[in-house]
Scaffold this active site. Structure first.
Site, short mmCIF file in Angstrom:
data_model
loop_
_atom_site.label_atom_id
_atom_site.label_comp_id
_atom_site.label_asym_id
_atom_site.label_seq_id
_atom_site.Cartn_x
_atom_site.Cartn_y
_atom_site.Cartn_z
N LYS A 94 17.45 -1.10 -0.76
CA LYS A 94 16.08 -0.72 -0.39
C LYS A 94 16.16 0.42 0.60
CE LYS A 94 11.65 -1.06 -0.22
NZ LYS A 94 11.64 0.39 -0.59
N GLN A 115 20.10 2.19 7.23
CA GLN A 115 19.12 1.36 6.53
C GLN A 115 19.63 -0.08 6.36
OE1 GLN A 115 16.33 3.47 5.19
NE2 GLN A 115 15.26 1.53 5.35
N LYS A 118 18.96 -1.75 9.67
CA LYS A 118 17.51 -1.79 9.90
C LYS A 118 16.88 -2.89 9.04
CE LYS A 118 15.52 2.26 9.41
NZ LYS A 118 14.69 3.42 9.00
N LYS A 130 19.60 4.70 0.11
CA LYS A 130 18.83 5.91 0.42
C LYS A 130 19.11 6.93 -0.67
CE LYS A 130 16.21 7.30 3.88
NZ LYS A 130 15.48 6.50 4.88
N ASP A 170 10.26 9.03 2.25
CA ASP A 170 10.89 9.46 3.50
C ASP A 170 10.37 10.89 3.69
OD1 ASP A 170 13.15 8.43 5.47
OD2 ASP A 170 13.61 10.53 5.15
N THR A 213 5.16 2.58 9.79
CA THR A 213 6.28 3.07 10.61
C THR A 213 5.76 3.47 11.99
OG1 THR A 213 7.24 3.93 8.57
CG2 THR A 213 8.29 4.58 10.62
N ASN A 244 3.52 11.69 8.38
CA ASN A 244 3.02 10.32 8.31
C ASN A 244 3.35 9.48 9.55
OD1 ASN A 244 4.23 7.43 7.49
ND2 ASN A 244 2.29 7.77 6.45
N SER A 382 7.25 -2.30 3.43
CA SER A 382 7.72 -2.13 2.04
C SER A 382 8.18 -3.48 1.50
CB SER A 382 8.88 -1.14 1.97
OG SER A 382 8.42 0.19 1.95
#
Ligand code: GLU
Length: 450
Positions: A94, A115, A118, A130, A170, A213, A244, A382
Site C-alpha cells: 500500500k 511507507q 508508516k 510506492k 502522492d 494527511t 493537498n 486510505s
C-alpha cells in the site's frame, strides 16, 4: 553518515550503499532507521539472528516499465514507470504514486521503505509500496495526463489488485489522475474493486480522504503539544507547500485557532502576516486545484510578500509544518527556525528534514514529529477506504474523522512507548522507527524465510 553511528550501523550501511549505489535518499531513510534500532537490536538479538534488517531493506519486488504516450501535437513521448513492492508481511502493498520529474529508483525506494513503517504504525493491515514516474503533469493538458495515465495503467494493472497492491496518490497524483488510472484498470480487468484509494466520492472514495494527511498531521502535532500542556490556539504556524497536504493543514490549524502565515511551491514562498483565512484558503484551493497556477499569484492578489527561490523557514513561527517534499529543511534553516522560537516541527511531507536538521531539533529538545508518524493520517484513511470498499458501505464524515483522530492518538502513544528516554524526553524518531519495526519484524519472523 552521522558521527554517532556505531560500528554495527556503519558496517551495515557500507554494505547497503555498495549494493544500492547512487540512491542517496534511500541510504538516508535507511540510515535513520538503523540508527534508531541500533540499541534495540542489541537488546533483542532474535531480530539480528533472523537477518530482519537485511531483509526489510530489500524490496520484495521492483517493477520498472516503459510508458509511451502521444502528446497533443501528435508527438511520441516516453517516460519510465515504477512500482516498488517493498513489504507485504502485514497486508497488501500500500502506498502512493508520485508523478514528478525528480522521480527515480532511489527516491521511490526511500518512499516505499518509509511507507512500510508508516503503515505499520497506523494499526491497519497494510504492507508498504510506492510507485510513480518521472512524468511531469505541470503544463500538460487534461487529455495528455489522461493518455499518460492510461498507458501507465496498461502495464501496472497486471501487478496490482485489491488484495495484492493498492496504489494511491502522492505528489502530482490527485483526484484527476486517480480517476484516469481507475477507469483504465476497470476497462482492462472488467472488475469494480477497491484497487486504488483516493477515489471520487460517488465511485468508491471515502469522505475525509482528501483532508486526511493535513488533518492527521495537525492532530499529531496537537498530541505532541498536549504533552507540554500547549495547543494551536493563538500560535503562528509556518507551512510549506501549497498542494493537498498544505491546504488541509491550513484548514485544520484555522479550526483550532492558529494562524498560518506562509505557503510555498518550488518557485518561492508567500508571507501573509494576517494569516491565511478560510476565505483566502478557498482562493488557494481554486488557484492550485482548478487553475493549476503558482503560489506567487496569492501575493499578487492579496498584496503580500513573495520571496522568489526561497523556502519559508526564515520567517518567525511557533510551529512549522513542512508539507512540500523531501529535504526541504536543512541544518541552517533548522538553526534559524529554533533560534526564532519554533517549538514544534511536525512533518506533513515525507522526510522533509535532512538528518542534520533533525539532529538540531532533537539536540535542542523541541517537539519533532517525523513524517512516518505525523503524516500517516493519509494512508490511514486510505486503509479505511479499503475497509469501506470491502464492506460495500460508506461511513459518514464524522465516523471517518473520529477514526482518524483515534489512529493519530494511537500512533502518538506508540511513539511515546518506544521513544521516551530516561530523562523523560520523547524522541519521536526513535519511537516511530522502533514502533513501526516491531510489528513488521514479528510478522516476518512468524512467516519464516520471507
Ligand atoms: N502518498 C501518501 C503517503 O505518503 C498516501 C499513500 C496512500 O494513501 O496509500 O503516505
Amino acid at each position: 553518515m552521522s558521527h554517532t553511528s556505531s560500528l554495527n550501523t556503519s558496517a551495515f550501511m557500507a554494505e547497503l550503499m555498495a549494493k544500492n549505489p547512487a540512491e542517496p535518499e534511500f541510504h538516508q531513510a535507511v540510515h535513520e532507521v538503523v540508527e534508531s534500532l541500533d540499541h534495540f537490536l542489541d537488546e533483542n538479538p532474535k531480530y539480528k539472528h533472523a537477518r530482519i534488517l537485511e531483509r526489510i531493506t530489500e524490496p520484495e519486488r521492483v517493477i520498472m516499465f516503459r510508458v509511451p504516450w502521444v502528446n497533443d501535437k501528435g508527438e511520441m513521448r516516453v517516460n519510465r514507470g515504477y512500482r516498488i513492492e517493498m513489504n507485504s508481511a502485514i497486508g497488501p502493498y500500500k502506498g502512493g504514486l508520485r508523478f514528478h520529474p525528480t522521480v527515480n529508483l532511489g527516491i521511490l525506494k526511500f518512499l516505499a521503505f518509509e511507507q512500510v513503517f508508516k503503515n505499520s504504525l497506523t494499526t491497519l493491515p497494510m504492507g508498504g509500496g510506492k510507485g510513480g514516474s518521472d512524468f511531469d503533469p505541470k503544463g500538460k493538458s487534461d487529455n495528455e495526463v489522461m493518455r499518460f495515465c492510461q498507458s501507465f495503467m496498461t502495464e501496472l494493472y497486471r501487478h496490482i489488485g485489491p488484495n495484492t497492491d493498492v496504489p494511491a496518490g502522492d505528489i502530482g497524483v490527485g483526484g484527476r489522475e486517480i480517476g484516469f488510472l481507475y477507469g483504465q484498470y476497470k476497462r482492462i480487468v472488467n472488475e469494480f474493486t477497491g484497487v486504488l484509494t483516493g477515489k471520487g466520492l460517488n465511485w468508491g472514495g471515502s469522505l475525509i480522504r482528501p483532508e486526511a494527511t493535513g488533518y492527521g498531521n495537525v492532530y499529531f502535532a496537537q498530541e505532541m503539544l498536549n504533552t507540554l500542556g500547549e495547543s494551536f490556539n493563538g500560535k503562528t504556524v509556518l507551512v510549506s507547500g501549497s498542494g493537498n497536504v498544505a491546504q488541509f493543514t491550513v484548514e485544520k490549524v484555522n479550526d483550532l485557532g492558529g494562524k498560518v502565515v506562509t505557503l510555498s511551491d518550488s518557485s518561492g514562498y508567500i508571507y501573509d502576516p494576517d494569516g491565511i483565512s478560510p476565505e483566502k484558503l478557498k482562493y488557494v484551493m481554486f488557484l492550485k486545484n482548478n487553475k493549476r497556477g503558482r503560489i506567487k499569484e496569492y501575493a499578487d492578489k492579496y498584496g503580500v510578500k513573495y520571496v522568489e527561490g526561497q523556502r519559508p523557514w526564515g520567517e518567525k513561527g511557533d510551529i512549522a509544518l513542512p508539507s512540500a517534499t523531501q529535504n526541504e529543511i536543512n541544518e541552517t534553516e533548522a538553526i534559524t527556525l529554533v533560534g526564532n522560537g519554533c517549538k514544534c516541527v511536525s512533518e506533513g511531507a515525507n522526510m522533509p528534514s535532512t538528518p542534520e536538521a533533525i539532529e538540531i531539533f532533537i539536540d535542542k529538545g523541541i517537539l519533532f514529529g517525523p513524517g512516518k508518524a505525523a503524516n500517516a493520517g493519509g494512508v490511514a484513511v486510505s486503509g479505511l477506504e479499503m475497509a469501506q470498499n470491502s464492506m460495500r458501505l460508506n461511513w459518514t464524515r464524522e465516523e471517518v474523522d473520529k477514526r482518524l483522530q483515534l489512529i493519530m492518538h494511537s500512533i502518538h502513544k506508540t511513539c511515546c512507548q518506544y521513544g521516551t528516554k530516561d530523562n523523560g524526553f520523547i524522541n519521536y524518531v526513535d519511537g516511530a522507527n522502533i514502533g513501526g519495526f516491531v510489528k513488521v519484524a514479528d510478522a516476518m519472523m512468524a512467516q519464516g524465510a520471507v
